[in-house]
Design an enzyme around this catalytic site. Sequence first.
Site, PDB file in Angstrom:
ATOM      1  N   LYS A   1     -15.019  16.320  11.460  1.00 37.83           N
ATOM      2  CA  LYS A   1     -15.988  16.178  12.548  1.00 37.83           C
ATOM      3  C   LYS A   1     -16.299  17.557  13.098  1.00 37.83           C
ATOM      4  O   LYS A   1     -15.496  18.154  13.797  1.00 37.83           O
ATOM      5  CB  LYS A   1     -15.431  15.259  13.624  1.00 37.83           C
ATOM      6  CG  LYS A   1     -15.291  13.853  13.091  1.00 37.83           C
ATOM      7  CD  LYS A   1     -14.752  12.872  14.097  1.00 37.83           C
ATOM      8  CE  LYS A   1     -14.789  11.479  13.466  1.00 37.83           C
ATOM      9  NZ  LYS A   1     -13.698  10.638  13.878  1.00 37.83           N
TER      10      LYS A   1
ATOM     11  N   THR B   1       0.868  -1.184   0.000  1.00 38.09           N
ATOM     12  CA  THR B   1       0.000   0.000   0.000  1.00 38.09           C
ATOM     13  C   THR B   1       0.905   1.234   0.000  1.00 38.09           C
ATOM     14  O   THR B   1       2.078   1.140   0.372  1.00 38.09           O
ATOM     15  CB  THR B   1      -0.890   0.039   1.258  1.00 38.09           C
ATOM     16  OG1 THR B   1      -0.029   0.134   2.393  1.00 38.09           O
ATOM     17  CG2 THR B   1      -1.737  -1.207   1.382  1.00 38.09           C
TER      18      THR B   1
HETATM   19  P1  ADP Z   1      -3.756   3.470  -0.752  1.00 40.45           P
HETATM   20  O1  ADP Z   1      -4.638   2.870   0.315  1.00 40.45           O
HETATM   21  O2  ADP Z   1      -2.362   3.141  -0.581  1.00 40.45           O
HETATM   22  O3  ADP Z   1      -4.112   4.872  -1.122  1.00 40.45           O
HETATM   23  P2  ADP Z   1      -5.281   2.019  -2.627  1.00 40.45           P
HETATM   24  O4  ADP Z   1      -5.178   2.170  -4.086  1.00 40.45           O
HETATM   25  O5  ADP Z   1      -5.372   0.680  -2.073  1.00 40.45           O
HETATM   26  O6  ADP Z   1      -4.036   2.723  -2.079  1.00 40.45           O
HETATM   27  O7  ADP Z   1      -6.461   2.949  -2.120  1.00 40.45           O
HETATM   28  C1  ADP Z   1      -7.648   2.462  -1.631  1.00 40.45           C
HETATM   29  C2  ADP Z   1      -8.508   3.605  -1.207  1.00 40.45           C
HETATM   30  O8  ADP Z   1      -8.756   4.496  -2.282  1.00 40.45           O
HETATM   31  C3  ADP Z   1      -9.862   3.189  -0.742  1.00 40.45           C
HETATM   32  O9  ADP Z   1      -9.852   2.748   0.596  1.00 40.45           O
HETATM   33  C4  ADP Z   1     -10.673   4.453  -0.931  1.00 40.45           C
HETATM   34  O10 ADP Z   1     -10.513   5.346   0.155  1.00 40.45           O
HETATM   35  C5  ADP Z   1     -10.038   5.081  -2.131  1.00 40.45           C
HETATM   36  N1  ADP Z   1     -10.854   4.802  -3.317  1.00 40.45           N
HETATM   37  C6  ADP Z   1     -10.685   3.837  -4.227  1.00 40.45           C
HETATM   38  N2  ADP Z   1     -11.625   3.906  -5.187  1.00 40.45           N
HETATM   39  C7  ADP Z   1     -12.423   4.949  -4.876  1.00 40.45           C
HETATM   40  C8  ADP Z   1     -13.582   5.528  -5.470  1.00 40.45           C
HETATM   41  N3  ADP Z   1     -14.114   5.066  -6.591  1.00 40.45           N
HETATM   42  N4  ADP Z   1     -14.137   6.594  -4.843  1.00 40.45           N
HETATM   43  C9  ADP Z   1     -13.621   7.089  -3.701  1.00 40.45           C
HETATM   44  N5  ADP Z   1     -12.531   6.586  -3.109  1.00 40.45           N
HETATM   45  C10 ADP Z   1     -11.935   5.532  -3.675  1.00 40.45           C
END
Ligand code: ADP
Length: 544
Positions: A443, A188
């Site tokens: 918040k 991640t």
């Molecule tokens: P990192 O957690 O390292 O940023 P990831 O690519 O795994 O990398 O990110 C996942 C996060 O990205 C999700 O938990 C969410 O918060 C956000 N995310 C992914 N797709 C969407 C989407 N379509 N709309 C809003 N947020 C999104």
Amino acid sequence: MLGLMQDHPLLISSIFEHAVGNYGKQEIVSNTVEGGIHRYNYSSWGERTKKLANALKSLNLNQGDKVGTLAWNGYRHLEIYYATSCSGLICHTLNPRLHPDQVSYIVNHAEDKVLCVDLNILPLIEKASENFKTVEALVIMTDEKNMIKPNIKDGIKVICYEEFIKDQSEEYIWPQLDEKTASSLCYTSGTTGNPKGVLYSHRSTVLHAYGMNLKDVVPYGAKDVVMPVVPMFHVNAWGTPYAAPMCGTKIVFPGAKLDGESITDLMNAEKITISLGVPTIWLLLLNHLRESGKRIDTVKRLVIGGSSCPRTLFEGFEDEFGAEVIHAWGMTEMSPLGTVNMPALAEEPKNRTEYYDQKIAQGRTIFGHQMKLVDDEGNDLPEDGETQGRLLSRGFWVLKEYYNDTTEKDRFLDGGWFDTGDVAKIDADGFMTITDRTKDIIKSGGEWISSIDLENICVGHPEVANAAVISVPHEKWEERPIVIVQPMPGKSPSKDDILNMYEGKIAKWMIPDDVLFTDLIPLGATGKILKNKLRDQFGGHKIS
Ligand code: ADP
């Protein structure tokens, strides 16, 4: 009583053999780092992948050893994906946009034995290699003509990819692995704490590829031409390197050139029908199309996800360019696909406004994945489209723990649920909307304000290139939102211009208390806004 059906393990090598055996003539096209287009077919890909698997044998690797990649989307990267996983090694994709210290941290944590690197990423390796503890060989992904001798730590063997595979045999019998064997590893981005590894298995990868190819998800077909703009180091290009060969789909890799013009030209030259990427990439493309007057008429579907997507992006591509925008949500920990926004027949919108209202939601879960909402004490919350809560996920391709890291143990809950770190609401039909990430939500006076909602409204202003909303401390309300705006080049919208955008769109108390301007909103290695940096820079702002 057990069923009497065969029990073949779900292996990545079965995708490979299916693709090569049945779709040999289908093309794989790459915009190369060396310059120019490389073109071959699944058949040649198969031969070269087996040559590479044989070559890797000479490096004395054992099953489960990790081969790291720092590479753009290209054919050699695809060869590495399969030569490693199919032979029982683990393909560990690293993000070349990371800082050298992060790269060496991840390489050491994963204990990578070999690193395969694109030519233009060598400067990063030169900076990081001094701290490598386990790397024995560096494979430079090029031919003899373009080979460069890098300046790296003594003792690491330097190999030229094409020389490495040149004299190898095209025969290789893949081992019959247990389907739960680890196949690939992705970290991640670590916006909080150190990056954490997600170790995928053959089984989870094959099931995820099946999931992607369900009709209402992404799906690929033998008549499609897919261009994964999302990098192969960003959750395995969201599964495309597995799901596309599963269907014999022509693949076009864009290499390192991800600007609007390069993407447009490649889309037109190769007649792309479907492409995947994060909102920042699609914004660049949309702006380029509008400025240049070019079209992308072969493109039928654009998959978008990875962070929240402004409504204007959906409207722009669909209304002006006729490409359907498919909104998906997921994360590294989920391989990544969790939901896709595909309303059912009974939910057909009445008009375009309602259609785009629907599109903004992250959508319904895909078969193979489940989700639910809980409160801070872990109690289930209603799915009424109103109640917000912590979003939990579980399923065939969701992680059960991080790789060699127990710092976030409390995210793994009873019943196999994983706490995604997102705050969301789910309606009675299973449609989920992300409100925010837990750490970004504002918040204010006991109520929650979604930073995503406020950002999406702000980027709808024609003079705004990007916007981010963070909270600042407030005596009375605890926290209040402020919006940080990056204007379009040459434009200077006023504070009132920005605040007027919110009038009538949200409750008055949710409107940001202040507007600050910056030349550049910092983006992380996968194109997401770095809110940590913004909080460091603007978090102390006093609301006047
Ligand atoms: P990192 O957690 O390292 O940023 P990831 O690519 O795994 O990398 O990110 C996942 C996060 O990205 C999700 O938990 C969410 O918060 C956000 N995310 C992914 N797709 C969407 C989407 N379509 N709309 C809003 N947020 C999104």
